[in-house]
Design a protein around this motif. Structure first.
Motif, PDB file in Angstrom:
ATOM      1  N   ARG A   5       0.855  -1.185   0.000  1.00  0.00           N
ATOM      2  CA  ARG A   5       0.000   0.000   0.000  1.00  0.00           C
ATOM      3  C   ARG A   5       0.889   1.231   0.000  1.00  0.00           C
ATOM      4  O   ARG A   5       1.820   1.332   0.804  1.00  0.00           O
ATOM      5  CB  ARG A   5      -0.910   0.025   1.231  1.00  0.00           C
ATOM      6  CG  ARG A   5      -1.857   1.214   1.238  1.00  0.00           C
ATOM      7  CD  ARG A   5      -2.831   1.173   2.394  1.00  0.00           C
ATOM      8  NE  ARG A   5      -2.199   1.484   3.673  1.00  0.00           N
ATOM      9  CZ  ARG A   5      -2.880   1.815   4.778  1.00  0.00           C
ATOM     10  NH1 ARG A   5      -4.209   1.840   4.746  1.00  0.00           N
ATOM     11  NH2 ARG A   5      -2.239   2.080   5.894  1.00  0.00           N
ATOM     12  N   ALA A   6       0.600   2.170  -0.888  1.00  0.00           N
ATOM     13  CA  ALA A   6       1.419   3.373  -1.018  1.00  0.00           C
ATOM     14  C   ALA A   6       0.609   4.602  -0.625  1.00  0.00           C
ATOM     15  O   ALA A   6      -0.617   4.624  -0.737  1.00  0.00           O
ATOM     16  CB  ALA A   6       1.925   3.517  -2.453  1.00  0.00           C
TER      17      ALA A   6
ATOM     18  N   SER B 123      -3.276   4.359  -1.593  1.00  0.00           N
ATOM     19  CA  SER B 123      -3.758   3.378  -2.558  1.00  0.00           C
ATOM     20  C   SER B 123      -4.455   2.248  -1.815  1.00  0.00           C
ATOM     21  O   SER B 123      -4.322   2.119  -0.593  1.00  0.00           O
ATOM     22  CB  SER B 123      -2.582   2.809  -3.351  1.00  0.00           C
ATOM     23  OG  SER B 123      -1.825   1.900  -2.548  1.00  0.00           O
ATOM     24  N   PRO B 124      -5.173   1.377  -2.510  1.00  0.00           N
ATOM     25  CA  PRO B 124      -5.628   0.138  -1.876  1.00  0.00           C
ATOM     26  C   PRO B 124      -4.425  -0.740  -1.517  1.00  0.00           C
ATOM     27  O   PRO B 124      -3.296  -0.477  -1.938  1.00  0.00           O
ATOM     28  CB  PRO B 124      -6.475  -0.531  -2.973  1.00  0.00           C
ATOM     29  CG  PRO B 124      -6.679   0.495  -4.033  1.00  0.00           C
ATOM     30  CD  PRO B 124      -5.554   1.461  -3.926  1.00  0.00           C
ATOM     31  N   TRP B 125      -4.684  -1.768  -0.752  1.00  0.00           N
ATOM     32  CA  TRP B 125      -3.674  -2.807  -0.578  1.00  0.00           C
ATOM     33  C   TRP B 125      -3.643  -3.626  -1.870  1.00  0.00           C
ATOM     34  O   TRP B 125      -4.580  -4.358  -2.177  1.00  0.00           O
ATOM     35  CB  TRP B 125      -4.015  -3.709   0.603  1.00  0.00           C
ATOM     36  CG  TRP B 125      -3.639  -3.129   1.927  1.00  0.00           C
ATOM     37  CD1 TRP B 125      -4.456  -2.556   2.842  1.00  0.00           C
ATOM     38  CD2 TRP B 125      -2.311  -3.088   2.494  1.00  0.00           C
ATOM     39  NE1 TRP B 125      -3.751  -2.144   3.947  1.00  0.00           N
ATOM     40  CE2 TRP B 125      -2.430  -2.455   3.771  1.00  0.00           C
ATOM     41  CE3 TRP B 125      -1.051  -3.511   2.072  1.00  0.00           C
ATOM     42  CZ2 TRP B 125      -1.341  -2.247   4.602  1.00  0.00           C
ATOM     43  CZ3 TRP B 125       0.034  -3.292   2.901  1.00  0.00           C
ATOM     44  CH2 TRP B 125      -0.102  -2.675   4.144  1.00  0.00           C
TER      45      TRP B 125
ATOM     46  N   GLY C 261      -6.052  -1.301  -9.684  1.00  0.00           N
ATOM     47  CA  GLY C 261      -5.743   0.102  -9.889  1.00  0.00           C
ATOM     48  C   GLY C 261      -6.800   0.977  -9.250  1.00  0.00           C
ATOM     49  O   GLY C 261      -7.920   0.516  -8.970  1.00  0.00           O
ATOM     50  N   ASP C 262      -6.461   2.237  -8.991  1.00  0.00           N
ATOM     51  CA  ASP C 262      -7.411   3.160  -8.379  1.00  0.00           C
ATOM     52  C   ASP C 262      -7.525   4.474  -9.139  1.00  0.00           C
ATOM     53  O   ASP C 262      -8.053   5.462  -8.621  1.00  0.00           O
ATOM     54  CB  ASP C 262      -7.021   3.434  -6.915  1.00  0.00           C
ATOM     55  CG  ASP C 262      -5.696   4.180  -6.775  1.00  0.00           C
ATOM     56  OD1 ASP C 262      -5.043   4.434  -7.808  1.00  0.00           O
ATOM     57  OD2 ASP C 262      -5.318   4.513  -5.635  1.00  0.00           O
ATOM     58  N   GLY C 263      -7.040   4.501 -10.372  1.00  0.00           N
ATOM     59  CA  GLY C 263      -7.067   5.717 -11.163  1.00  0.00           C
ATOM     60  C   GLY C 263      -5.810   6.553 -11.039  1.00  0.00           C
ATOM     61  O   GLY C 263      -5.500   7.354 -11.928  1.00  0.00           O
ATOM     62  N   ARG C 264      -5.076   6.396  -9.942  1.00  0.00           N
ATOM     63  CA  ARG C 264      -3.825   7.125  -9.756  1.00  0.00           C
ATOM     64  C   ARG C 264      -2.609   6.213  -9.840  1.00  0.00           C
ATOM     65  O   ARG C 264      -1.502   6.669 -10.104  1.00  0.00           O
ATOM     66  CB  ARG C 264      -3.851   7.868  -8.422  1.00  0.00           C
ATOM     67  CG  ARG C 264      -4.838   9.031  -8.420  1.00  0.00           C
ATOM     68  CD  ARG C 264      -4.733   9.853  -7.158  1.00  0.00           C
ATOM     69  NE  ARG C 264      -5.247   9.124  -5.990  1.00  0.00           N
ATOM     70  CZ  ARG C 264      -5.232   9.596  -4.747  1.00  0.00           C
ATOM     71  NH1 ARG C 264      -4.697  10.782  -4.504  1.00  0.00           N
ATOM     72  NH2 ARG C 264      -5.731   8.898  -3.757  1.00  0.00           N
TER      73      ARG C 264
ATOM     74  N   SER D 140      -0.172   6.164 -12.501  1.00  0.00           N
ATOM     75  CA  SER D 140      -0.872   6.066 -13.781  1.00  0.00           C
ATOM     76  C   SER D 140      -0.557   7.211 -14.725  1.00  0.00           C
ATOM     77  O   SER D 140      -0.727   7.083 -15.928  1.00  0.00           O
ATOM     78  CB  SER D 140      -2.385   6.004 -13.538  1.00  0.00           C
ATOM     79  OG  SER D 140      -2.711   4.859 -12.772  1.00  0.00           O
ATOM     80  N   ASP D 141      -0.115   8.350 -14.201  1.00  0.00           N
ATOM     81  CA  ASP D 141       0.203   9.503 -15.047  1.00  0.00           C
ATOM     82  C   ASP D 141       1.340  10.276 -14.398  1.00  0.00           C
ATOM     83  O   ASP D 141       1.122  11.102 -13.516  1.00  0.00           O
ATOM     84  CB  ASP D 141      -1.037  10.387 -15.209  1.00  0.00           C
ATOM     85  CG  ASP D 141      -0.789  11.590 -16.125  1.00  0.00           C
ATOM     86  OD1 ASP D 141       0.327  11.693 -16.675  1.00  0.00           O
ATOM     87  OD2 ASP D 141      -1.709  12.418 -16.278  1.00  0.00           O
TER      88      ASP D 141
END
Length: 451
Positions: A130-131, A139-141, A165-168, A179-180
């Motif tokens: 997890r970050a 982030s999620p685990w 993924g979570d969009g980031r 992601s970007d």
């Protein structure tokens, strides 16, 4: 030649294209202005008793002695796991351990986790990460691997997980990446969590000796600075020579041999350099008509059933560490000068690179992803490689021009034969070395951030 099926780095390749095309946001510009132009690599390992004891265990115990590690002592309960690769469900006892929060030397765009463990039949482990983001959210685990060294009837099948993924940020097989990059989003800290599992009612347990995480932010670049030949020039290590190509068509259930087996073939060469190899009993399952059965064995025991290939970086490192008194990490190096220090100390390395045939003289092929060994350097500083993408064992040793090799290995962006922007590994390598390295080896490892 490719160690990985095409989907393996689809996510990271898309990020590379976006980063090359997009202008930097104000946040990203601020990060870039203060960052090291060569990039930052931060490798953190947990190996000692105090390091393991500094984490938060729930049902686990830290072993002392010459090789401290983590074991399952008191199960917290049971859980049901439906194995997507066997179609079976089973209940497992479990316990967990979480690392302290680690803040890397600089905010990261990618993190790769690796581990060294023993999993007796009927046990396995799950590794999660997890970050934290700059705005204080998390982030999620993410599951970075469900792993067991065996694949018997009572074992799960080792696997990565798609679709996380979570969009980031997102996970591409074995790599967590933002992601970007142009948005300025970074991974400013992280935690790693281990879950140890076993069949209910037994006293069996996995043992985890080393847990490592490599966080990095490597600048997007098609060309890297050249290094000068140094202390490794003229030094050569004696690695065995194994060709992946002579295995073409062997064991379709493990990705069919040939060009798909560069990672396990390279791993096996370095494992045997250190004097370890599978026993006759271990190799009894291999067709006796096949040459180099240990390469088949390595492919079977590095195979990722979700990725459907043998090129999962941490799975290769974990396989190497199943041999007595060997340990391993996945990390990044910053130049061939780093590699020279390791070679001079007697430590070979396995490098990941992508290139067109015209970009590496003498290779005779191009690749979207390939692993090979660095076994030494010529007097002029050129790379002595053991390249498994060779037609025979005898042809495996090659000499590649220093400047060409360094660039195809360390760059993060490249163009394919159609002129499209694709990703490069940015200096990824596997390092396998003894549990008790010499003083010189310890210094060389420390010089590249591995302790």
């Amino acid at each position: 030649m490719s160690s990985r099926p095409t989907p393996r780095r689809t996510v990271l390749a898309a990020l590379a294209v976006a980063a090359a095309a997009a202008p930097l946001s104000a946040a990203a510009s601020a990060v870039a202005a203060t960052a090291d132009p060569a990039g930052c690599v931060d490798h953190r390992s947990w190996t000692t008793f105090p390091q393991w004891a500094g984490g938060k265990g729930a049902g686990t115990r830290v072993l002392g002695g010459e090789r401290p590690g983590l074991v399952l002592e008191r199960p917290l309960g049971t859980l049901e796991y439906a194995d997507p690769h066997t179609g079976t469900s089973a209940r497992w006892e479990y316990a967990s351990w979480s690392s302290p929060v680690h803040v890397p030397a600089a905010p990261a765009t990618e993190i790769v986790v690796s581990w060294n463990a023993r999993t007796p039949a009927g046990t396995w482990l799950q590794v999660e990460l997890r970050a934290a983001y700059p705005d204080g959210t998390h982030s999620p685990w993410y599951v970075m691997g469900r792993w067991t060294s065996g694949d018997g009837p009572g074992d799960i099948r080792r696997t990565s997980l798609d679709g996380q993924g979570d969009g980031r940020s997102a996970v591409a097989t074995d790599t967590l990446a933002v992601s970007d990059k142009a948005s300025g989003v970074r991974l400013v800290s992280y935690e790693v969590r281990l879950t140890l599992l076993r069949r209910p009612g037994t006293a069996l347990t996995p043992v985890v000796w080393r847990l490592g995480a490599m966080a990095s932010d490597i600048p997007d670049r098609f060309t890297v600075p050249a290094s000068r030949p140094g202390e490794g020039a003229g030094h050569r290590l004696r690695l065995p020579r194994y060709s992946q190509e002579i295995h073409k068509g062997q064991y379709p259930q493990y990705d069919n041999g040939g060009e798909a087996w560069c990672s396990p073939t390279s791993s096996q060469m370095v494992i045997e350099y250190w004097g370890r190899r599978p026993s006759r009993e271990d190799l009894a399952w291999v067709d006796p008509s096949y040459a180099d059965p240990q390469v088949c064995h390595a492919a079977r025991h590095t195979y990722d059933h979700q990725y459907r290939g043998c090129g999962n970086w941490p799975f290769n490192a974990a396989y190497a560490a199943t041999y007595p008194d060997l340990q391993s990490v996945v990390t990044r190096l910053r130049s061939l000068a780093d590699a020279e220090r390791l070679i001079r100390a007697g430590i070979p390395l396995i490098t990941s690179q992508s290139f067109l045939a015209s970009e590496l003289d003498g290779a005779g092929y191009g690749t979207a992803g390939h692993l090979m060994c660095i076994a030494g350097f010529t007097e002029d500083g050129d790379v002595i490689a053991h390249d498994p993408a060779s037609p025979s064992d005898a042809a495996v040793e090659r000499v590649y021009r220093r400047r060409q090799f360094e660039n195809i290995w360390l760059r993060t962006l490249r163009r394919n034969a159609q002129g499209q922007v694709r990703s490069g590994s940015g200096g990824v390598c596997y390092l396998y070395f003894p549990v008790r390295p010499t003083a010189r080896q310890t210094r060389a490892l420390a010089s590249v951030g591995v302790r």
